[in-house]
Design a protein around this motif. Structure first.
Motif, mmCIF file in Angstrom:
data_model
loop_
_atom_site.group_PDB
_atom_site.id
_atom_site.type_symbol
_atom_site.label_atom_id
_atom_site.label_comp_id
_atom_site.label_asym_id
_atom_site.label_seq_id
_atom_site.Cartn_x
_atom_site.Cartn_y
_atom_site.Cartn_z
ATOM 1 N N GLN A 21 0.841 -1.200 0.000
ATOM 2 C CA GLN A 21 0.000 0.000 0.000
ATOM 3 C C GLN A 21 0.874 1.248 0.000
ATOM 4 O O GLN A 21 0.590 2.207 -0.736
ATOM 5 C CB GLN A 21 -0.923 0.012 1.220
ATOM 6 C CG GLN A 21 -2.055 -0.997 1.138
ATOM 7 C CD GLN A 21 -2.981 -0.928 2.333
ATOM 8 O OE1 GLN A 21 -3.251 0.144 2.852
ATOM 9 N NE2 GLN A 21 -3.480 -2.083 2.766
ATOM 10 N N GLU A 22 1.950 1.241 0.791
ATOM 11 C CA GLU A 22 2.860 2.382 0.804
ATOM 12 C C GLU A 22 3.531 2.565 -0.553
ATOM 13 O O GLU A 22 3.672 3.691 -1.041
ATOM 14 C CB GLU A 22 3.912 2.208 1.899
ATOM 15 C CG GLU A 22 3.338 2.351 3.294
ATOM 16 C CD GLU A 22 4.335 1.990 4.384
ATOM 17 O OE1 GLU A 22 5.357 1.318 4.105
ATOM 18 O OE2 GLU A 22 4.076 2.383 5.548
ATOM 19 N N ASN A 23 3.940 1.451 -1.172
ATOM 20 C CA ASN A 23 4.540 1.522 -2.507
ATOM 21 C C ASN A 23 3.548 2.059 -3.530
ATOM 22 O O ASN A 23 3.909 2.856 -4.402
ATOM 23 C CB ASN A 23 5.067 0.155 -2.949
ATOM 24 C CG ASN A 23 6.297 -0.268 -2.188
ATOM 25 O OD1 ASN A 23 7.070 0.566 -1.712
ATOM 26 N ND2 ASN A 23 6.499 -1.570 -2.049
ATOM 27 N N LEU A 24 2.299 1.624 -3.429
ATOM 28 C CA LEU A 24 1.256 2.107 -4.330
ATOM 29 C C LEU A 24 1.076 3.617 -4.184
ATOM 30 O O LEU A 24 0.988 4.346 -5.178
ATOM 31 C CB LEU A 24 -0.065 1.377 -4.060
ATOM 32 C CG LEU A 24 -1.280 1.821 -4.874
ATOM 33 C CD1 LEU A 24 -1.040 1.626 -6.370
ATOM 34 C CD2 LEU A 24 -2.520 1.063 -4.425
ATOM 35 N N ILE A 25 1.042 4.081 -2.942
ATOM 36 C CA ILE A 25 0.910 5.522 -2.691
ATOM 37 C C ILE A 25 2.079 6.275 -3.290
ATOM 38 O O ILE A 25 1.895 7.297 -3.968
ATOM 39 C CB ILE A 25 0.793 5.793 -1.172
ATOM 40 C CG1 ILE A 25 -0.551 5.287 -0.652
ATOM 41 C CG2 ILE A 25 0.978 7.283 -0.872
ATOM 42 C CD1 ILE A 25 -0.655 5.240 0.853
ATOM 43 N N ASP A 26 3.303 5.770 -3.086
ATOM 44 C CA ASP A 26 4.489 6.423 -3.643
ATOM 45 C C ASP A 26 4.419 6.493 -5.166
ATOM 46 O O ASP A 26 4.708 7.529 -5.765
ATOM 47 C CB ASP A 26 5.767 5.688 -3.221
ATOM 48 C CG ASP A 26 6.099 5.862 -1.759
ATOM 49 O OD1 ASP A 26 5.609 6.833 -1.131
ATOM 50 O OD2 ASP A 26 6.866 5.029 -1.230
ATOM 51 N N ARG A 31 3.432 9.621 -10.120
ATOM 52 C CA ARG A 31 2.694 9.775 -11.388
ATOM 53 C C ARG A 31 1.919 11.094 -11.419
ATOM 54 O O ARG A 31 1.851 11.749 -12.453
ATOM 55 C CB ARG A 31 1.755 8.590 -11.605
ATOM 56 C CG ARG A 31 2.488 7.320 -11.956
ATOM 57 C CD ARG A 31 1.532 6.190 -12.255
ATOM 58 N NE ARG A 31 2.264 4.985 -12.604
ATOM 59 C CZ ARG A 31 1.681 3.878 -13.026
ATOM 60 N NH1 ARG A 31 0.373 3.808 -13.153
ATOM 61 N NH2 ARG A 31 2.419 2.824 -13.326
ATOM 62 N N LEU A 32 1.323 11.461 -10.287
ATOM 63 C CA LEU A 32 0.611 12.738 -10.213
ATOM 64 C C LEU A 32 1.560 13.905 -10.421
ATOM 65 O O LEU A 32 1.249 14.859 -11.150
ATOM 66 C CB LEU A 32 -0.104 12.885 -8.870
ATOM 67 C CG LEU A 32 -1.386 12.090 -8.711
ATOM 68 C CD1 LEU A 32 -1.848 12.130 -7.252
ATOM 69 C CD2 LEU A 32 -2.463 12.642 -9.618
ATOM 70 N N ARG A 33 2.740 13.850 -9.787
ATOM 71 C CA ARG A 33 3.740 14.908 -9.970
ATOM 72 C C ARG A 33 4.167 15.003 -11.430
ATOM 73 O O ARG A 33 4.260 16.091 -11.991
ATOM 74 C CB ARG A 33 4.964 14.661 -9.085
ATOM 75 C CG ARG A 33 4.820 15.173 -7.680
ATOM 76 C CD ARG A 33 6.156 15.189 -6.956
ATOM 77 N NE ARG A 33 6.775 13.871 -6.854
ATOM 78 C CZ ARG A 33 6.604 13.029 -5.837
ATOM 79 N NH1 ARG A 33 5.851 13.371 -4.816
ATOM 80 N NH2 ARG A 33 7.197 11.859 -5.827
ATOM 81 N N ASP A 34 4.406 13.841 -12.049
ATOM 82 C CA ASP A 34 4.810 13.818 -13.453
ATOM 83 C C ASP A 34 3.724 14.404 -14.348
ATOM 84 O O ASP A 34 4.008 15.157 -15.279
ATOM 85 C CB ASP A 34 5.141 12.397 -13.904
ATOM 86 C CG ASP A 34 6.425 11.857 -13.286
ATOM 87 O OD1 ASP A 34 7.218 12.664 -12.745
ATOM 88 O OD2 ASP A 34 6.625 10.619 -13.332
ATOM 89 N N CYS A 35 2.486 14.061 -14.058
ATOM 90 C CA CYS A 35 1.360 14.569 -14.844
ATOM 91 C C CYS A 35 1.230 16.077 -14.685
ATOM 92 O O CYS A 35 1.060 16.797 -15.673
ATOM 93 C CB CYS A 35 0.075 13.862 -14.421
ATOM 94 S SG CYS A 35 -1.370 14.313 -15.399
#
Length: 70
Positions: A21-26, A31-35
């Motif tokens: 779950q922590e890896n998924l959040i990271d 991805r959000l930052r990249d977008c």
């Protein structure tokens, strides 16, 4: 294309281990930052193009705020 609801995604994420779950959040945050970065780059490029074509007029901060608040 398979459509998955937000609730189904949350439920599936809850089935993961805490570490996963922590890896998924990271991963999602990256991805959000990249977008966001890609969108910002696109906006800046469009603004530079418009400026280069003479489509932009200089304004004062006060004029800009007036336009934003109107």
């Amino acid at each position: 294309m398979i459509q998955i609801t937000f609730a189904e995604i949350l439920e599936a994420a809850e089935q993961l281990s805490i570490e996963d779950q922590e890896n998924l959040i990271d991963i999602l945050l990256k991805r959000l930052r990249d977008c966001r970065r890609a969108n910002l780059v696109k906006d800046v490029q469009e603004a530079q193009k418009e400026f280069g074509e003479g489509k932009c007029q200089p304004v004062t901060p006060e004029q800009l705020m007036e336009k934003i608040l109107s």
